[in-house]
Motif scaffolding. Structure first.
Motif, short mmCIF file in Angstrom:
data_model
loop_
_atom_site.label_atom_id
_atom_site.label_comp_id
_atom_site.label_asym_id
_atom_site.label_seq_id
_atom_site.Cartn_x
_atom_site.Cartn_y
_atom_site.Cartn_z
N GLY A 280 0.80 -1.22 0.00
CA GLY A 280 0.00 0.00 0.00
C GLY A 280 0.83 1.26 0.00
N PHE A 281 2.01 1.21 0.62
CA PHE A 281 2.87 2.39 0.66
C PHE A 281 3.39 2.75 -0.73
CE2 PHE A 281 5.82 -1.10 0.89
CZ PHE A 281 6.93 -0.67 0.21
N LEU A 282 3.38 1.79 -1.64
CA LEU A 282 3.72 2.05 -3.04
C LEU A 282 2.48 2.31 -3.89
CD1 LEU A 282 6.47 -0.64 -3.75
CD2 LEU A 282 6.81 1.83 -3.60
N ILE A 283 1.41 1.59 -3.59
CA ILE A 283 0.19 1.70 -4.40
C ILE A 283 -0.43 3.08 -4.30
CG2 ILE A 283 -2.12 0.79 -4.82
CD1 ILE A 283 -1.17 -1.87 -3.63
N VAL A 284 -0.58 3.60 -3.07
CA VAL A 284 -1.23 4.89 -2.89
C VAL A 284 -0.49 6.01 -3.63
CG1 VAL A 284 -1.94 6.65 -1.22
CG2 VAL A 284 -2.38 4.23 -0.74
N PRO A 285 0.84 6.16 -3.44
CA PRO A 285 1.53 7.20 -4.21
C PRO A 285 1.44 6.99 -5.72
CG PRO A 285 2.89 6.46 -2.40
CD PRO A 285 1.73 5.51 -2.48
N ALA A 286 1.49 5.72 -6.15
CA ALA A 286 1.41 5.44 -7.58
C ALA A 286 0.06 5.88 -8.14
CB ALA A 286 1.62 3.95 -7.84
N LEU A 287 -1.01 5.61 -7.42
CA LEU A 287 -2.33 5.98 -7.89
C LEU A 287 -2.52 7.50 -7.89
CD1 LEU A 287 -4.50 3.25 -6.10
CD2 LEU A 287 -3.74 3.29 -8.48
N VAL A 288 -1.87 8.18 -6.95
CA VAL A 288 -1.96 9.64 -6.90
C VAL A 288 -1.09 10.27 -7.98
CG1 VAL A 288 -1.43 11.69 -5.51
CG2 VAL A 288 -2.53 9.73 -4.45
N LEU A 289 0.15 9.81 -8.08
CA LEU A 289 1.09 10.42 -9.02
C LEU A 289 0.85 9.99 -10.46
CD1 LEU A 289 4.37 10.08 -6.93
CD2 LEU A 289 3.16 12.20 -7.45
N LEU A 290 0.64 8.70 -10.67
CA LEU A 290 0.51 8.17 -12.02
C LEU A 290 -0.94 8.12 -12.50
CD1 LEU A 290 3.03 5.20 -11.68
CD2 LEU A 290 3.48 7.53 -12.45
#
Length: 251
Positions: free
Chosen positions: A148-158
């Motif tokens: 989740g610590f990677l998924i959340v930023p990825a969904l926000v940024l990408l």
């Protein structure tokens, strides 16, 4: 029982508030708090975190805060690679998996100290989303980390999602990743004659679900940045402890 209650509450709260952190907390709690072997802890964590994430995600689905396009872009490749990650774990020791987990915890702590701003998605970002989904899935299956610590930023940024959408979409992705990884782990445990403690898994899942509902309810009212920083410090300390403990045993 006290360790189970506190640990399960923290797992649920972290998923509800941040959309992340549940699996990173679950595996160490099961190993060092309840004395589980590494592989049983990882398999149990996948089931626990998957159950909590799936149940909490229902709130986002009801409120229409899940971006199903990004679930497909991120979650589809991630689910397949989670199964591959779980399969690859059968060729390494449980200690190696936990060492990888500790390294991931340090990476998660570093990531939580950095803020990120959304941007409009484009074709390149969608491609990167697919690639990051594959990476997160491999981690999920191999080390029992929901990512989740990677998924959340990825969904926000990408993906250009707002934070609330990213959290709920992350929970859907985590639940399908955990499910895919757990399916493979069942055969791994069977081949090694290892059994799951279903009563403990059920108790932790129920407490975690309640904690997640509470965390989600108050997530927008709490100082998320301060919570992230405190969580990052906690992860760093725990990761250093795990690395020292495992490396001392292996030397």
């Amino acid at each position: 029982m006290f360790i189970v209650f506190i640990g399960a509450s923290l797992i649920g709260l972290s998923l509800g508030i941040l959309g992340a952190g549940g699996a990173i907390l679950t595996v160490p709690m099961l190993i060092y708090g309840l004395g589980y072997s590494e592989k049983v802890a990882i398999a149990s964590a996948l089931l626990i975190v998957g159950s909590i994430s799936a149940t909490t995600a229902l709130i986002g689905i009801k409120q229409k805060k899940v971006d199903w396009t990004l679930v497909i872009y991120f979650g589809g490749p991630s689910m397949l690679s989670a199964y591959v990650g779980a399969w690859s774990s059968s060729y390494v020791s449980g200690a190696t998996q936990v060492i990888v987990l500790a390294i991931v915890m340090l990476a998660a702590a570093w990531r939580m100290f950095h803020s990120f701003k959304p941007q409009a998605p484009n074709e390149l970002n969608r491609l990167l989303t697919i690639m990051q989904g594959i990476g997160v899935g491999l981690l999920t299956g191999f080390a029992g980390v929901g990512g989740g610590f990677l998924i959340v930023p990825a969904l926000v940024l990408l993906g250009g999602l707002v934070m609330s959408q990213a959290i709920f979409t992350s929970l859907v992705v985590i639940s399908i990743n955990s499910g895919a990884g757990f399916i493979k782990y069942q055969s791994i445990l069977h081949e090694s004659n290892l059994l799951l403690d279903w009563s403990t898994i059920t108790i932790i899942s129920i407490i975690g679900i309640l904690g997640s509902f509470i965390g989600q309810r108050y997530s927008m009212k709490l100082p998320q940045q301060k919570i992230k920083h405190a969580f990052a410090v906690f992860l760093t300390i725990m990761a250093i402890f795990i690395l020292c403990q495992k490396l001392m045993i292996n030397t």
